[in-house]
Write an enzyme that holds these catalytic residues in place. Structure first.
Site, PDB file in Angstrom:
ATOM      1  N   HIS A 272      69.621  -2.812  35.226  1.00  0.00           N
ATOM      2  CA  HIS A 272      70.178  -3.519  36.385  1.00  0.00           C
ATOM      3  C   HIS A 272      70.186  -5.032  36.130  1.00  0.00           C
ATOM      4  CE1 HIS A 272      70.210  -4.104  40.990  1.00  0.00           C
ATOM      5  NE2 HIS A 272      70.117  -5.315  40.484  1.00  0.00           N
ATOM      6  N   GLU A 273      69.070  -5.551  35.669  1.00  0.00           N
ATOM      7  CA  GLU A 273      68.966  -6.995  35.458  1.00  0.00           C
ATOM      8  C   GLU A 273      69.893  -7.472  34.340  1.00  0.00           C
ATOM      9  OE1 GLU A 273      67.596  -9.104  37.440  1.00  0.00           O
ATOM     10  OE2 GLU A 273      66.927  -7.471  38.710  1.00  0.00           O
ATOM     11  N   HIS A 276      73.421  -8.066  35.400  1.00  0.00           N
ATOM     12  CA  HIS A 276      73.654  -9.375  36.026  1.00  0.00           C
ATOM     13  C   HIS A 276      73.941 -10.419  34.954  1.00  0.00           C
ATOM     14  CE1 HIS A 276      72.862  -8.340  40.127  1.00  0.00           C
ATOM     15  NE2 HIS A 276      71.619  -7.958  39.899  1.00  0.00           N
TER      16      HIS A 276
HETATM   17 ZN   LIG Z   1      70.406  -7.119  41.185  1.00  0.00          ZN
END
Ligand SMILES: [Zn+2]
Length: 353
Positions: A272-273, A276
């Site tokens: 998830h990170e 980004h």
């Molecule tokens: Zn996030």
């Protein structure tokens, strides 16, 4: 799997609800230099390309606390020598070069093994398999930060010149970029006419990669204030397509768990990170391009979109994010008006509730 984007949240990082980090990824979504907004399709996993609105429930997703890096933390318009699109129609798998910071080496052996041999290899391998890039040929050589954060650009010169001195160390988030990944320092001393390259020449850079990810385990202030395992963002964008070419992921050392039952959750968070850092960030929405390589948000003469100082973000156009009014059902048969932001790409219009 959509993301919430209120103006306030946008200022904080365009987050809102959890964007998936561990979706099944049955198809390969295209992520390209000129078309990289389509990388969003990957993030939205099962949402098929269509101009239909998809209401998405996020109640079970963990909150997203992505912070958009501040303008001073990001170097954009980084000139890469051979960064031309070789074969426009051929998409290749994304290639991420993972670089571990000294702080990772200083972790307890068990944690270090987990991070270097399991967590990051698995997360990166998943993202490389799932995302494709219209490959820019060449080597990634990053720009140096300036000692005072003041710099100049000259007409017909792709480089950025620090006013005075280059910073002693160039950082990507909290992680220090190795010297061998950096371009020569370029400075202007005494005005625009006294500019040039100084110090060690261009280093070797990072070959055969589309993105360099610096991985650290630094006990930063953010780690001490927030109950988070890791956080990530981009730090440099190349000049032609505004693609992020470098980013970082920092693990909060005390939050790394070697308990087997925690692994799936940590892996999901790390994916998830990194997503980004790869582009799904409100700080990059204004830099999305269409499939022909044209910016979806208009630019000023300096090549940048307008900067929204109240949000601390480059302001995207309605070709990227649109606002609509929705009626939401609430308890007792009541309905309320709600402003909804839609992230729009050529293949998908996504409700961000
Ligand atoms: Zn996030």
């Amino acid at each position: 799997m959509a993301t919430t984007l209120s103006p306030k949240m946008a200022a904080e990082g365009g987050g809102g609800a959890g964007c998936p980090g561990s979706g099944p990824g049955p198809s390969r979504w295209h992520w390209s230099g000129s078309l990289w907004a389509q990388g969003i399709l990957f993030l939205l996993g099962w949402l098929r390309a269509s101009a239909t609105y998809f209401p998405v429930s996020l109640s079970s997703a963990p909150p997203c606390r992505h912070h958009v890096p501040s303008d001073s933390e990001v170097i954009n318009k980084v000139y890469l020598k051979t960064n031309h699109l070789v074969k426009r129609d051929i998409d290749e798998h994304l290639r991420i070069k993972t670089v571990y910071d000294k702080s990772i080496e200083e972790l307890l052996p068990e944690k270090r093994y987990l991070v270097k041999n399991k967590l990051f290899p698995q997360a990166i391998s998943y993202l490389e398999r799932t995302l494709q890039v219209r490959r820019p040929a060449g080597t990634i050589l990053l720009s140096r930060q300036c000692a005072t954060n003041q710099y100049l650009r000259k007409e017909n010169d792709p480089h950025r010149y620090c006013t005075g001195e280059c910073a002693e160390h160039t950082k990507c988030g909290p992680v220090t970029v190795p010297e061998e990944h950096l371009q020569q320092c370029r400075v202007c001393r005494g005005g625009k006419w006294l500019c040039g390259a100084v110090g060690v020449p261009d280093q070797e850079g990072v070959r055969d990669a589309d993105f360099v990810l610096y991985v650290g385990a630094l006990a930063t202030e953010r780690c001490s204030h927030e109950n988070i395992i890791s956080y990530a963002a981009y730090c440099q964008q190349e000049a032609k397509m505004d693609r992020p070419i470098a980013g970082y992921a920092n693990l909060c050392p005390n939050m790394i768990s070697t308990q087997p039952q925690e692994f799936v959750g940590m892996l999901s968070t790390v994916k998830h990170e990194i997503i980004h850092a790869l582009g799904f960030s409100a700080g990059l929405f204004a830099f999305y391009h269409d499939k022909d390589g044209n910016p979806l948000t208009s630019r000023f003469a300096d090549g940048l979109p307008s900067f929204n100082h109240s949000l601390g973000l480059y302001q995207w156009s309605d070709k990227v994010v649109r606002t609509v009014e929705r009626l939401w059902d609430v308890r007792d048969n009541k309905r309320v008006h709600h402003t909804v932001y839609l992230l729009v790409t050529p293949r998908v219009v996504v409700s961000i509730p």
